[in-house]
Design an enzyme around this catalytic site. Structure first.
Site, short mmCIF file in Angstrom:
data_model
loop_
_atom_site.label_atom_id
_atom_site.label_comp_id
_atom_site.label_asym_id
_atom_site.label_seq_id
_atom_site.Cartn_x
_atom_site.Cartn_y
_atom_site.Cartn_z
N PRO A 115 -2.80 2.34 -2.97
CA PRO A 115 -2.83 1.11 -3.77
C PRO A 115 -1.46 0.45 -3.77
CG PRO A 115 -3.76 2.96 -4.98
CD PRO A 115 -3.12 3.53 -3.77
N LYS A 116 -1.47 -0.87 -3.72
CA LYS A 116 -0.21 -1.63 -3.74
C LYS A 116 0.04 -2.16 -5.15
CE LYS A 116 2.35 -5.46 -1.81
NZ LYS A 116 2.86 -5.75 -3.18
N PHE A 117 1.00 -1.59 -5.82
CA PHE A 117 1.36 -2.03 -7.16
C PHE A 117 2.36 -3.18 -7.06
CE2 PHE A 117 -0.11 2.27 -7.83
CZ PHE A 117 -0.83 2.18 -9.01
#
Length: 311
Positions: free
Chosen positions: A36-38
């Site tokens: 996941p790209k935060f």
């Protein structure tokens, strides 16, 4: 190398990702990792012999802004260097504006107050060194295994980002995670070493992004352009000239903000859409705007689409 000689000290150039239009799959004989790209504040944590130091993507030392994370990193072995993203959760979602308030705290007392009001979490996605060993030449798969072994006993607020090698799981994440403010995926080759440059890939839901306003170009209440900080970065950029309706929206929002400290005699500068350094008047990072970035031959033009307002 003596026991007190550590392999990495700030500043360290970071790995970056290039945008791709579709979810990559691995060619025969290769494996990919999906994370996941935060959208937070990129941060390297250095556990030195007798201190913790934190570096933003630009190389700026920002340890004072995150006293809660500095305290959490003290149990790490000397020589540990983590790469990751600082996020702040509010109402079950990541809050980019909140983490930028943390990152740009102007004083130690304000940083301490914000740490209590907006506690930070650290989503670690790489381990660059530990003890006297530089891990950057190792494949990502080995670095990931060492990262998990290091952080699992510690727990929050230092945690490893989730990772999968299954494209179907990655697709499910991509579809579901926007509900909590996670807007995409980062894709890495399991055999890759860690090196500066855009060797990773990222897939985002939207062509637009949120940015935090850290300054104005021109009159405070009728700015011609804005100084903005984008997710994952800490170096401001100057927007394209604002449309009249955006300037009208900002006039009201800026009027409602409390007056900040007098601007310094020497105003800071940031590059505009053609790379020219432009002076801007700093303001507290309390406003968020939606922007679109369009690449030119050498630079990215950042156009403000609208002012974000609280839900």
């Amino acid at each position: 190398m003596t026991p007190r000689e550590l392999p990495l000290r700030p500043p360290v150039d970071v790995a970056l990702a290039r945008v791709v239009p579709t979810l990559p799959t691995a060619p025969p004989g290769r494996r990919l990792a999906y994370e996941p790209k935060f959208d937070g504040h990129r941060l390297l944590i250095f556990r030195l012999e007798d201190a913790v130091r934190m570096q933003a993507r630009s190389g700026r030392i920002v340890t004072r802004a995150f006293p809660d994370l500095a305290a959490a990193a003290r149990p790490l072995p000397p020589g540990t260097v983590l790469d990751g993203e600082v996020v702040v959760w509010t109402g079950g979602r990541t809050d980019f504006a909140a983490v930028q308030k943390r990152a740009f705290a102007a004083s130690e007392s304000r940083a301490g107050r914000l740490a209590r009001e907006l506690p930070a979490s650290y989503a670690a996605f790489d381990l660059l060194a530990i003890d006297a060993e530089d891990l950057r030449p190792l494949p990502y798969a080995l670095r990931r295994a060492r990262l998990m072994a290091l952080l699992e006993p510690l727990g929050p607020p230092l945690q490893a980002v989730p990772m999968t090698t299954d494209p179907e799981t990655a697709t499910a994440w991509y579809e579901a995670l926007p509900e909590i403010g996670v807007e995409g995926l980062v894709i890495k080759d399991l055999d890759q070493p860690y090196r500066p440059g855009r060797h990773w890939r990222k897939l985002r839901h939207s062509e637009t992004r949120d940015a935090v306003v850290v300054g104005v170009v021109g009159p405070r209440l009728r700015p011609r352009a804005l100084a903005l900080v984008l997710p994952g970065d800490d170096a401001p950029v100057i927007s394209a000239p604002l449309a009249p309706d955006i300037r009208a929206q900002l006039a009201t929002a800026l009027r409602d903000l409390p007056e900040s400290q007098p601007p310094p005699a020497q105003l800071p500068t940031a590059p505009d859409r053609v790379g020219v350094e432009i002076a801007y008047r700093p303001i507290d990072p309390d406003l968020t705007v939606e922007v679109r970035q369009e690449s030119t031959v050498r630079h990215a033009a950042t156009t403000v689409i609208r002012l974000r307002t609280p839900d």
